[in-house]
Design a protein around this motif. Structure first.
Motif, mmCIF file in Angstrom:
data_model
loop_
_atom_site.group_PDB
_atom_site.id
_atom_site.type_symbol
_atom_site.label_atom_id
_atom_site.label_comp_id
_atom_site.label_asym_id
_atom_site.label_seq_id
_atom_site.Cartn_x
_atom_site.Cartn_y
_atom_site.Cartn_z
ATOM 1 N N THR A 60 13.660 7.855 1.544
ATOM 2 C CA THR A 60 12.925 6.810 1.805
ATOM 3 C C THR A 60 13.859 5.597 1.040
ATOM 4 O OG1 THR A 60 10.915 7.969 1.956
ATOM 5 C CG2 THR A 60 10.897 5.559 1.466
ATOM 6 N N SER A 61 14.259 4.655 2.040
ATOM 7 C CA SER A 61 14.897 3.457 1.265
ATOM 8 C C SER A 61 14.075 2.190 1.299
ATOM 9 C CB SER A 61 16.288 3.111 2.017
ATOM 10 O OG SER A 61 15.742 2.902 3.449
ATOM 11 N N ASP A 62 14.562 1.435 0.509
ATOM 12 C CA ASP A 62 13.906 -0.059 0.537
ATOM 13 C C ASP A 62 14.934 -1.213 0.372
ATOM 14 O OD1 ASP A 62 14.971 -0.169 -2.058
ATOM 15 O OD2 ASP A 62 13.195 0.335 -3.259
ATOM 16 N N ARG A 63 14.488 -2.469 0.445
ATOM 17 C CA ARG A 63 15.485 -3.302 0.485
ATOM 18 C C ARG A 63 16.551 -3.502 -0.614
ATOM 19 N NH1 ARG A 63 17.469 -6.492 4.763
ATOM 20 N NH2 ARG A 63 18.726 -8.326 3.885
ATOM 21 N N THR A 64 16.011 -3.365 -1.674
ATOM 22 C CA THR A 64 17.016 -2.996 -2.930
ATOM 23 C C THR A 64 18.137 -2.356 -2.707
ATOM 24 O OG1 THR A 64 14.985 -3.781 -4.398
ATOM 25 C CG2 THR A 64 16.946 -2.897 -5.520
ATOM 26 N N MET A 65 17.661 -0.992 -2.235
ATOM 27 C CA MET A 65 18.726 0.033 -1.937
ATOM 28 C C MET A 65 19.751 -0.589 -1.010
ATOM 29 S SD MET A 65 18.091 4.084 -0.852
ATOM 30 C CE MET A 65 17.164 4.322 -2.567
ATOM 31 N N PHE A 66 19.030 -0.957 0.164
ATOM 32 C CA PHE A 66 19.977 -1.398 1.229
ATOM 33 C C PHE A 66 20.966 -2.757 0.721
ATOM 34 C CE2 PHE A 66 21.302 -4.947 4.182
ATOM 35 C CZ PHE A 66 22.317 -4.504 4.724
ATOM 36 N N GLU A 67 20.496 -3.615 -0.406
ATOM 37 C CA GLU A 67 21.451 -4.695 -0.713
ATOM 38 C C GLU A 67 22.462 -4.004 -1.561
ATOM 39 O OE1 GLU A 67 18.593 -7.232 -2.560
ATOM 40 O OE2 GLU A 67 17.966 -8.179 -0.524
ATOM 41 N N GLU A 68 22.170 -2.915 -2.416
ATOM 42 C CA GLU A 68 23.347 -2.324 -3.144
ATOM 43 C C GLU A 68 24.198 -1.666 -2.238
ATOM 44 O OE1 GLU A 68 25.558 -0.996 -6.341
ATOM 45 O OE2 GLU A 68 23.968 -2.566 -6.197
ATOM 46 N N PHE A 69 23.740 -1.084 -1.359
ATOM 47 C CA PHE A 69 24.621 -0.337 -0.116
ATOM 48 C C PHE A 69 25.396 -1.423 0.433
ATOM 49 C CE2 PHE A 69 25.404 -0.095 4.301
ATOM 50 C CZ PHE A 69 26.194 1.182 4.335
ATOM 51 N N ALA A 70 24.843 -2.640 0.744
ATOM 52 C CA ALA A 70 25.735 -3.745 1.373
ATOM 53 C C ALA A 70 26.674 -4.284 0.252
ATOM 54 C CB ALA A 70 24.850 -4.823 1.744
ATOM 55 N N ARG A 71 26.501 -4.408 -0.839
ATOM 56 C CA ARG A 71 27.475 -4.856 -1.901
ATOM 57 C C ARG A 71 28.692 -3.889 -2.049
ATOM 58 N NH1 ARG A 71 29.064 -3.935 -7.057
ATOM 59 N NH2 ARG A 71 27.325 -2.435 -7.276
ATOM 60 N N ARG A 72 28.256 -2.643 -1.992
ATOM 61 C CA ARG A 72 29.345 -1.529 -2.157
ATOM 62 C C ARG A 72 30.413 -1.617 -1.019
ATOM 63 N NH1 ARG A 72 27.972 3.107 -6.505
ATOM 64 N NH2 ARG A 72 26.325 1.722 -7.793
ATOM 65 N N SER A 73 29.396 -1.768 0.346
ATOM 66 C CA SER A 73 30.262 -1.467 1.678
ATOM 67 C C SER A 73 31.203 -2.736 1.513
ATOM 68 C CB SER A 73 29.305 -1.675 2.737
ATOM 69 O OG SER A 73 29.847 -1.860 3.998
ATOM 70 N N ALA A 74 30.877 -3.909 1.246
ATOM 71 C CA ALA A 74 31.693 -5.230 1.046
ATOM 72 C C ALA A 74 32.894 -4.827 0.237
ATOM 73 C CB ALA A 74 31.045 -6.329 0.648
ATOM 74 N N GLU A 75 32.725 -4.288 -0.913
ATOM 75 C CA GLU A 75 33.705 -3.924 -1.752
ATOM 76 C C GLU A 75 34.718 -2.748 -1.147
ATOM 77 O OE1 GLU A 75 31.920 -2.472 -5.280
ATOM 78 O OE2 GLU A 75 31.580 -4.599 -6.088
ATOM 79 N N LEU A 76 34.470 -2.093 -0.608
ATOM 80 C CA LEU A 76 34.985 -0.903 0.000
ATOM 81 C C LEU A 76 35.858 -1.212 1.036
ATOM 82 C CD1 LEU A 76 32.502 1.992 -0.209
ATOM 83 C CD2 LEU A 76 34.611 1.993 -1.287
ATOM 84 N N HIS A 77 35.251 -2.453 1.955
ATOM 85 C CA HIS A 77 36.116 -2.815 3.062
ATOM 86 C C HIS A 77 37.078 -3.760 2.595
ATOM 87 C CE1 HIS A 77 32.874 -1.630 5.782
ATOM 88 N NE2 HIS A 77 33.756 -1.933 6.752
ATOM 89 N N ARG A 78 36.953 -4.383 1.569
ATOM 90 C CA ARG A 78 38.102 -5.223 0.803
ATOM 91 C C ARG A 78 39.135 -4.268 0.540
ATOM 92 N NH1 ARG A 78 33.622 -8.989 -0.394
ATOM 93 N NH2 ARG A 78 33.148 -7.885 -2.245
ATOM 94 N N GLN A 79 38.811 -3.369 -0.418
ATOM 95 C CA GLN A 79 39.717 -2.404 -0.853
ATOM 96 C C GLN A 79 40.471 -1.524 0.057
ATOM 97 O OE1 GLN A 79 37.501 0.445 -3.343
ATOM 98 N NE2 GLN A 79 36.777 -1.332 -4.807
ATOM 99 N N ARG A 80 40.001 -1.402 1.383
ATOM 100 C CA ARG A 80 40.327 -0.577 2.506
ATOM 101 C C ARG A 80 41.039 -1.424 3.498
ATOM 102 N NH1 ARG A 80 38.083 5.337 3.569
ATOM 103 N NH2 ARG A 80 39.783 5.288 4.931
#
Length: 227
Positions: A60-80
């Motif tokens: 069960t996810s919430d907005r805080t979990m999504f925002e952390e996912f979004a932050r890491r996704s952005a970092e990984l896209h830049r790295q890759r």
């Protein structure tokens, strides 16, 4: 002034699996659970895909979990970015279409995408498709779950930024999925459907697209819609 709103994935670019790999990495980093399967992505916004994927894993996810996912996704896209460039590609006619519209008087281009804005910027920059896009005017996955609301958000941002009274008839949404077409219709704007994704042209036409094309190499239908 006319406003053109582009979808990104399978309309302008293809990541050829890199995007899914990044999603899986970010998902595991945030949830602590390896991603066994991913929810349907076509036409969906990133918060919805994340929430439904979490549900598939009993999380069960919430907005805080999504925002952390979004932050890491952005970092990984830049790295890759290199992987995106090497394995992915701009779709046929995408660069020419963006450049052609930029040469037309009174045309403003932005995006409506289920991606979060930092990821949208990386994806287009990697393939040299960012030059003509006004990113501050766009509608992004973090703005709303409903894609039609992203269209309305982009129109409102464009109006606020330019001071122009952009009429709905002067907006053109371009995308590759039935969800793109449905969003445009719900927002009251014309839709150019491009069959460069997983949905055949005849199916896109049946969903009510204003015009359907096989790809962006022939610019005449696009120009006709903007007259």
């Amino acid at each position: 002034m006319k406003l053109v709103l582009w979808d990104i994935d399978h309309t302008l670019i293809a990541t050829r699996g890199v995007g899914r790999e990044i999603f899986a990495d970010a998902f595991e980093q945030v949830t602590g659970t390896p991603m066994r399967e991913q929810a349907t992505v076509d036409g969906m916004t990133e918060p919805v895909i994340f929430r439904r994927t979490a549900e598939l894993h009993g999380i069960t996810s919430d907005r805080t979990m999504f925002e952390e996912f979004a932050r890491r996704s952005a970092e990984l896209h830049r790295q890759r970015a290199h992987d995106l460039r090497e394995r992915g590609h701009a779709l046929p006619g995408a660069a020419s279409a963006l450049a052609a519209l930029a040469d037309m008087n009174g045309i403003v281009q932005s995006v409506v995408t289920g991606n979060i804005r930092p990821v949208a910027e990386v994806k287009l920059e990697v393939f040299g498709l960012d030059t003509h896009i006004r990113f501050p005017y766009g509608g992004y996955g973090e703005d709303h779950d409903d894609r039609a609301e992203l269209v309305r958000t982009a129109i409102a941002r464009t109006r606020a930024a330019t001071g122009a009274g952009v009429a709905l008839a002067d907006v053109l949404l371009i995308g590759d999925t039935p969800a793109d077409v449905a969003a445009g219709r719900a927002a009251g704007v014309p839709v150019l459907a491009v069959a460069t994704g997983r949905t055949p042209a005849e199916d896109l036409a049946e969903t009510g697209a204003t015009t359907t094309v096989p790809d962006l190499r022939d610019l005449s239908p696009l120009r006709e819609l903007l007259r």
